[in-house]
Write a protein that holds these residues in place. Sequence first.
Motif, PDB file in Angstrom:
ATOM      1  N   LEU A 271      46.113  33.900  85.877  1.00 10.42           N
ATOM      2  CA  LEU A 271      46.533  35.238  86.297  1.00 10.42           C
ATOM      3  C   LEU A 271      46.270  36.263  85.200  1.00 10.42           C
ATOM      4  N   LEU A 272      46.738  35.968  83.976  1.00  7.84           N
ATOM      5  CA  LEU A 272      46.557  36.926  82.892  1.00  7.84           C
ATOM      6  C   LEU A 272      45.088  37.179  82.612  1.00  7.84           C
ATOM      7  N   ARG A 273      44.299  36.139  82.653  1.00  9.62           N
ATOM      8  CA  ARG A 273      42.876  36.320  82.375  1.00  9.62           C
ATOM      9  C   ARG A 273      42.234  37.233  83.425  1.00  9.62           C
ATOM     10  N   GLN A 274      42.650  37.082  84.681  1.00  9.07           N
ATOM     11  CA  GLN A 274      42.125  37.937  85.749  1.00  9.07           C
ATOM     12  C   GLN A 274      42.585  39.379  85.560  1.00  9.07           C
ATOM     13  N   PRO A 417      26.206  31.779  75.048  1.00 11.28           N
ATOM     14  CA  PRO A 417      26.760  31.274  76.314  1.00 11.28           C
ATOM     15  C   PRO A 417      28.183  30.743  76.213  1.00 11.28           C
ATOM     16  N   ASP A 418      28.571  30.177  75.079  1.00  6.33           N
ATOM     17  CA  ASP A 418      29.927  29.634  74.955  1.00  6.33           C
ATOM     18  C   ASP A 418      30.989  30.715  74.882  1.00  6.33           C
ATOM     19  N   TRP A 419      30.584  31.954  74.753  1.00  4.97           N
ATOM     20  CA  TRP A 419      31.547  33.058  74.716  1.00  4.97           C
ATOM     21  C   TRP A 419      32.329  33.164  76.028  1.00  4.97           C
ATOM     22  N   GLU A 420      31.738  32.744  77.114  1.00  2.00           N
ATOM     23  CA  GLU A 420      32.386  32.860  78.419  1.00  2.00           C
ATOM     24  C   GLU A 420      33.740  32.152  78.437  1.00  2.00           C
ATOM     25  N   ARG A 421      33.862  31.057  77.691  1.00  2.00           N
ATOM     26  CA  ARG A 421      35.108  30.285  77.693  1.00  2.00           C
ATOM     27  C   ARG A 421      36.272  31.046  77.058  1.00  2.00           C
ATOM     28  N   VAL A 422      35.990  31.907  76.111  1.00  2.57           N
ATOM     29  CA  VAL A 422      37.056  32.640  75.429  1.00  2.57           C
ATOM     30  C   VAL A 422      37.187  34.069  75.936  1.00  2.57           C
ATOM     31  N   HIS A 423      36.316  34.496  76.796  1.00  2.04           N
ATOM     32  CA  HIS A 423      36.330  35.864  77.315  1.00  2.04           C
ATOM     33  C   HIS A 423      37.652  36.149  78.023  1.00  2.04           C
ATOM     34  N   CYS A 424      38.386  37.153  77.532  1.00  2.00           N
ATOM     35  CA  CYS A 424      39.668  37.581  78.116  1.00  2.00           C
ATOM     36  C   CYS A 424      40.693  36.448  78.179  1.00  2.00           C
ATOM     37  N   ARG A 425      40.572  35.456  77.323  1.00  2.00           N
ATOM     38  CA  ARG A 425      41.523  34.336  77.344  1.00  2.00           C
ATOM     39  C   ARG A 425      42.794  34.733  76.608  1.00  2.00           C
ATOM     40  N   PRO A 426      43.959  34.620  77.269  1.00  2.00           N
ATOM     41  CA  PRO A 426      45.209  35.009  76.610  1.00  2.00           C
ATOM     42  C   PRO A 426      45.631  34.011  75.544  1.00  2.00           C
ATOM     43  N   GLN A 427      46.455  34.484  74.622  1.00  2.00           N
ATOM     44  CA  GLN A 427      47.048  33.619  73.601  1.00  2.00           C
ATOM     45  C   GLN A 427      48.563  33.747  73.728  1.00  2.00           C
ATOM     46  N   ARG A 428      49.213  32.659  74.065  1.00  2.00           N
ATOM     47  CA  ARG A 428      50.646  32.687  74.351  1.00  2.00           C
ATOM     48  C   ARG A 428      51.505  32.828  73.101  1.00  2.00           C
ATOM     49  N   TRP A 434      45.856  39.780  69.794  1.00  2.00           N
ATOM     50  CA  TRP A 434      44.700  39.943  70.670  1.00  2.00           C
ATOM     51  C   TRP A 434      44.462  38.722  71.554  1.00  2.00           C
ATOM     52  N   THR A 435      43.651  38.924  72.587  1.00  2.00           N
ATOM     53  CA  THR A 435      43.083  37.802  73.315  1.00  2.00           C
ATOM     54  C   THR A 435      42.129  37.060  72.380  1.00  2.00           C
ATOM     55  N   VAL A 436      41.691  35.862  72.800  1.00  2.00           N
ATOM     56  CA  VAL A 436      40.864  35.049  71.904  1.00  2.00           C
ATOM     57  C   VAL A 436      39.571  35.775  71.547  1.00  2.00           C
ATOM     58  N   ASP A 437      38.891  36.333  72.548  1.00  2.00           N
ATOM     59  CA  ASP A 437      37.599  36.969  72.266  1.00  2.00           C
ATOM     60  C   ASP A 437      37.747  38.163  71.329  1.00  2.00           C
ATOM     61  N   ARG A 438      38.751  38.999  71.578  1.00  2.00           N
ATOM     62  CA  ARG A 438      38.927  40.165  70.704  1.00  2.00           C
ATOM     63  C   ARG A 438      39.377  39.725  69.307  1.00  2.00           C
ATOM     64  N   HIS A 439      40.187  38.671  69.225  1.00  2.00           N
ATOM     65  CA  HIS A 439      40.596  38.163  67.909  1.00  2.00           C
ATOM     66  C   HIS A 439      39.386  37.730  67.096  1.00  2.00           C
ATOM     67  N   LEU A 440      38.414  37.098  67.736  1.00  2.00           N
ATOM     68  CA  LEU A 440      37.222  36.663  67.015  1.00  2.00           C
ATOM     69  C   LEU A 440      36.464  37.861  66.454  1.00  2.00           C
ATOM     70  N   HIS A 467      35.258  31.047  64.713  1.00  2.00           N
ATOM     71  CA  HIS A 467      36.261  30.103  64.219  1.00  2.00           C
ATOM     72  C   HIS A 467      37.220  29.604  65.297  1.00  2.00           C
ATOM     73  N   ASP A 468      37.500  30.410  66.327  1.00  2.00           N
ATOM     74  CA  ASP A 468      38.392  29.983  67.419  1.00  2.00           C
ATOM     75  C   ASP A 468      37.642  29.752  68.724  1.00  2.00           C
ATOM     76  N   ILE A 469      36.339  29.563  68.654  1.00  2.00           N
ATOM     77  CA  ILE A 469      35.535  29.429  69.872  1.00  2.00           C
ATOM     78  C   ILE A 469      35.940  28.190  70.663  1.00  2.00           C
ATOM     79  N   GLY A 470      36.573  27.213  70.006  1.00  2.00           N
ATOM     80  CA  GLY A 470      37.002  25.998  70.692  1.00  2.00           C
ATOM     81  C   GLY A 470      38.237  26.174  71.544  1.00  2.00           C
ATOM     82  N   LYS A 471      38.876  27.346  71.524  1.00  2.00           N
ATOM     83  CA  LYS A 471      40.085  27.548  72.318  1.00  2.00           C
ATOM     84  C   LYS A 471      39.800  27.582  73.818  1.00  2.00           C
ATOM     85  N   GLY A 472      38.557  27.641  74.185  1.00  2.00           N
ATOM     86  CA  GLY A 472      38.230  27.558  75.597  1.00  2.00           C
ATOM     87  C   GLY A 472      38.116  26.135  76.111  1.00  2.00           C
ATOM     88  N   TRP A 473      38.334  25.155  75.249  1.00  2.00           N
ATOM     89  CA  TRP A 473      38.162  23.752  75.607  1.00  2.00           C
ATOM     90  C   TRP A 473      39.465  22.996  75.388  1.00  2.00           C
TER      91      TRP A 473
END
Length: 817
Positions: A271-274, A417-428, A434-440, A467-473
């Motif tokens: 929901l948050l990502r949307q 291409p791996d950026w898609e996984r962190v795009h607009c991803r929330p951090q609880r 920031w979201t993951v992508d903006r934090h990077l 450095h946090d690109i793995g948060k999408g996995w």
Amino acid sequence: MTSTGTTPEPTTSEPGGYAAARLRLLQGKARSGPSRRAALATLTDHWLTALFDTAAGQTGVRGAALVAVGGHGRGELSPRSDLDLLLLHDGKADPAAVAALADRLWYPVWDLGLALDHSVRTPAEVRRAAGEDLKVQLGLLDARPVAGDRGLIAAMRTATLADWRNRAPAHLPALAELCRERAERQGELRFLLEPDLKEARGGLRDLTALRAIAASWVADAPHEGLAEARRVLLDTRDALHLTTGRATDRLALQEQDQVAGALGLLDADTLLRQVYEAARTVSYATDVTWREVSRVLRARSARPRLRAVLGGRAAAPERVPLADGVVEADGEVVLARTARPERDPVLVLRAAAAAAQSELPLSRHVVRRLATASGPLPVPWPAEAREELVTLLGAGEATVPVWEALEAEGLITRLLPDWERVHCRPQRNPVHTWTVDRHLVETAVRASSLTRRVGRPDLLLVAALLHDIGKGWPGDHSAAGEVIARDTAARIGFDRHDTDVVAALVRHHLLLVETATRRDLDDPATVRAVAAAVGTTTTLELLHALTEADALATGPAAWSTWRASLVADLVGRVAAVLAGRGPEEPEPAGTGAEQERLAVEALRTGGPVLALHARAGTRDENGEPEPVGVELHIALPDRPGVLPAAAGVLALHRLTVRSADLRAVELPTGLGDGPADLLLLSWRVAAEYGSLPRADRLRADLVRALDGSLDIRARLAEREAAHPRRRGTKAPPPRVTVAAAGSKLATVIEVRAQDAPGLLHRIGRALEGGGVRVRSAHVSTLGANAVDTVYVTRRDGTPLPDAEAAALARDIEDALR
């Protein structure tokens, strides 16, 4: 006449009929989204029309009309939306009759419990109110007839729209200021864990502002994605209204799972990502549109003067070269006339780097053209492309808007291409801003100011971005990120050695700060473990800078002078080991002049000695002293119960522990009467409220706590019962673990829990109950979370066997539940 035995259902013109039809519509599962909002507006209009017709007939008022404005005027009625209504009249009817007409309209709305925003005005009064109040003007831009004299409404709409367009040069800057003030108060919707869907920047208010700008004919917003963003935000608000039963726009944490379920989404993160994606679209459109408004208004004000100077001839905007195929024109970065993006795949990065270095915005039309015409970069990238990426990342704050412009058109995920996984991803974690992508991106911005400290700034900047690109996995994001970083570094053209360094930086980006704040740096096993993981002084240098950049980009709670000093201390020790100067055994803990004084006094008196004061640390970016906080030093002969007693006394005096260090120390030769077991406790504390307690009162209570005459546990329980703390969202349960291979000299216990008064006291009591000796303790508070590390041994000074250590961890965990 025959009877069917049933009572006919009331029509929607009656209050009961409207209420029943409204309830059926809102409870129906088959209709939702724009369809339901439109249906609710239509249903409401039919009811209001019937009310108006009846009331007009009863009062005899002619030349009047009922107008829906604002969200109601747009037909965007959410379940708990206000009804925004204007009773418009020509001023010819008796005022008492107009007032009676208004009463017959407003009271049935109130009787149903519906919120109502209402006004009664003539067309002249409408225009005057709109000219004086920008918010009234904005509502009128969406005016829609509901009932009554349609000609009166059409004339009013024509006049207010003309006024808005004529006054645009004055009103649009005022609207821009309103939007800026609201954004400062409410924050950026796409980065908030509990966003206000309406008021936060990128929300529904900004969509209304974009409609107003379009109505002014000064500029128009980019249309791509805006309709879908509006639908997402409104659908979310609808579900929020139905879930809570309240007219709220704030998406609170405790309601997100229910709202997600109502929308058919997997979970609250989905929901948050949307919602964040929708807000990002609105924010980008807002930035682009306001920039165009400024350009047009600036050009309009300059045009008469230019014409006078040039004799009526229009001057073409000057085009200043910035890079190959890239120029500046009219305050934006655009492509040169000779540029051919379809033949030059590096042009995307070259234009972005030039824009960031020049601190200029990338023209939206240029970004669209690059997105549609540019071909893919070869893999691995040519050296020029890699260099342009590093230039872009090294531009500091100017990187952010350029990166977001590329991201808005999908160019970032095309490049990485791996950026898609962190795009607009929330951090609880509330520590994160920031979201993951903006934090990077923010980490790269912070790293750009540290590039003079390292020999390979290019590796630092790329590692910061990844450095946090793995948060999408799933799983450990550092381990997953290492694999992705290795692939990405090779993709953008680094050789094998540099790729290995980037991968190592990503894998170990938390190593320094976690070790420095949670481990005993006097234990050689600690330092050697870090040295083995880092491998080389070059990597250590880069990791030190990355650690600082990451923490600064996380949020204000993640970095401080204290943390910086701990990390610097660890880096110095690891550098010594890497240079072959590592100690074989731990050196005795050194003591400063003040600590020596306290220690001698503690040995002389046989009791605790305290010193409480504030210290200044380094200086901030403006050259002002940066406070470390209040420091409390306690020296006393070693004895059971010191840790829980001291921590409990601090809790009783409402001192919040920001950091703590407990260690056994030996005095230098010649101090004291002979060897003695002495404990030195160094605390960084802050008063919950009010002033600091006096040191003599702290000492007196500590003496009483140690001799058993002060029951700290009971006193804390009494205070909690008298003034229970307000609870927010449910915190996750505490977790206590035994660190594998943490030290050869002691057993390392890690405690992760919600920070609370008396937490360290309860940990200390559990340790005392386990019959262990605390060799050292290290407390770290990060936002609402506490991470405490204690080094314990048996009474004979040996580490605990595995079974005993595991049992102790369980006992501590039970004590904290």
